[in-house]
Scaffold this motif. Structure first.
Motif, PDB file in Angstrom:
ATOM      1  N   ILE A  37      47.016  39.623  44.257  1.00 27.23           N
ATOM      2  CA  ILE A  37      46.047  39.257  45.292  1.00 27.23           C
ATOM      3  C   ILE A  37      45.514  37.851  45.001  1.00 27.23           C
ATOM      4  N   GLY A  38      44.738  37.341  45.949  1.00 32.86           N
ATOM      5  CA  GLY A  38      44.140  36.025  45.768  1.00 32.86           C
ATOM      6  C   GLY A  38      44.006  35.329  47.101  1.00 32.86           C
ATOM      7  N   LYS A  44      50.577  32.511  45.619  1.00 32.41           N
ATOM      8  CA  LYS A  44      51.266  33.804  45.510  1.00 32.41           C
ATOM      9  C   LYS A  44      52.701  33.739  46.051  1.00 32.41           C
ATOM     10  N   TYR A 218      47.093  41.725  39.589  1.00 36.65           N
ATOM     11  CA  TYR A 218      46.817  40.361  39.146  1.00 36.65           C
ATOM     12  C   TYR A 218      46.111  39.656  40.297  1.00 36.65           C
ATOM     13  N   CYS A 219      45.143  38.808  39.951  1.00 37.39           N
ATOM     14  CA  CYS A 219      44.491  37.991  40.971  1.00 37.39           C
ATOM     15  C   CYS A 219      44.730  36.526  40.645  1.00 37.39           C
ATOM     16  N   GLN A 228      43.421  40.073  35.545  1.00 34.78           N
ATOM     17  CA  GLN A 228      44.346  41.189  35.735  1.00 34.78           C
ATOM     18  C   GLN A 228      43.683  42.457  35.233  1.00 34.78           C
ATOM     19  N   ILE A 234      39.511  45.111  38.548  1.00 34.17           N
ATOM     20  CA  ILE A 234      39.603  43.955  39.445  1.00 34.17           C
ATOM     21  C   ILE A 234      38.455  43.965  40.452  1.00 34.17           C
ATOM     22  N   VAL A 240      36.751  37.528  40.137  1.00 34.36           N
ATOM     23  CA  VAL A 240      37.526  37.902  41.323  1.00 34.36           C
ATOM     24  C   VAL A 240      36.604  37.982  42.541  1.00 34.36           C
ATOM     25  N   TYR A 244      37.379  35.506  45.506  1.00 33.72           N
ATOM     26  CA  TYR A 244      38.168  36.158  46.556  1.00 33.72           C
ATOM     27  C   TYR A 244      37.434  37.271  47.283  1.00 33.72           C
TER      28      TYR A 244
END
Ligand code: ADP
Ligand code: MG
Length: 248
Positions: A37-38, A44, A218-219, A228, A234, A240, A244
């Motif tokens: 994600i992100g 990505k 994982y971000c 992660q 998360i 995070v 995000y």
């Protein structure tokens, strides 16, 4: 500890002055469903391109089942069993769903010639049964361009399965799909993982979907891995949230 099916170490990729991936490292255990994600632009999709040989990397290592693949290109990597789907679908709109399925097998170097080749019955059977498994069997003779966007995403997923991947990278599989189809697609992903033994690495913006689906996440932010951990770790990670989730 067993060797991960995919191991990315310090992979960097720049486009002109843009550093899209900056020393990215991640590991995907065999049999797992891992989420990525992100925010938009965090690198990505570029990372997927770097892993599958879509573009050369500027540095770092990518190992698939223990083999260094960072200098290989897409067809060779696909034949090894590592395949990706795209954020924007890559189907041939003027060809039938079935024909799209048949040309997605990676040993066909010449896609153009492959369209004139009479497919072996066994390949055709496999294509039809995969189309049935995603609910598109009745649409098999329809031009792929006539499907709804959500159905095109399902077709692309079925096309990826034609390659018999060991590891499938999915780039925003639920983006642009209506909620009813999303649940069906998520069920398909789980089934591919549980029944076909396909390891999944999934980029996803739908937090409900990815938090439920992934064993590990994982971000990314600004081309780097920010954090992660498990879904719970998360969800509650302040970095995070700031980069995000807070903006969602
Ligand atoms: P994400 O998938 O996380 O939204 P991307 O990997 O698509 O992010 O993009 C990361 C950065 O790299 C962005 O700044 C994007 O504009 C840039 N980028 C991606 N692909 C290219 C390309 N082919 N040429 C130039 N810049 C690119
Ligand atoms: Mg992307």
């Amino acid at each position: 500890m067993t060797v991960p099916i995919l191991s990315v170490e310090n992979v960097s990729k720049r486009f002109g002055g843009v550093v899209a991936n900056d020393a990215v490292s991640l590991a995907v255990p065999e049999g797992a469903i891992v989420g990525l994600i992100g925010p938009n632009g965090s690198g990505k999709s570029t990372l997927f391109g770097s892993i599958v040989g879509f573009h050369p990397v500027d540095g770092g290592s990518v190992r698939f089942r223990g083999e260094e693949i960072s200098r290989y290109r897409v067809p060779k990597i696909a034949r090894m069993g590592l395949v990706r789907t795209f954020q924007q679908t890559h189907i041939y709109g003027q060809m039938s769903c079935l024909a799209n399925m048949l040309i997605s097998v990676p040993q066909r170097h010449e896609r153009f010639l492959a369209t004139f080749r009479r497919p072996r019955g066994e390949e055709r059977d496999r294509a039809e049964s995969l189309l049935a498994s995603v609910g598109l069997w009745e649409k098999r003779a329809l031009m792929a361009g006539e499907l709804s966007f959500g159905q095109q995403k399902l077709l692309e997923f079925a096309m990826a399965l034609m390659c018999e991947p060991k590891l499938l990278l999915l780039d925003e599989p639920t983006a642009g799909i209506n909620p009813t189809l999303i649940n069906g697609l998520v069920a398909q992903l789980r089934r591919a993982n549980a029944e076909l033994g396909i390891t999944l690495l999934v980029i996803e913006h739908n937090m409900r979907v990815i938090m439920n689906l992934a064993d590990h996440l994982y971000c990314m932010a600004h081309g780097r891995i920010l954090a992660q951990g498990s879904a719970e770790e998360i969800r509650t990670d302040q970095r995070v949230i700031d980069a995000y989730l807070g903006a969602q």
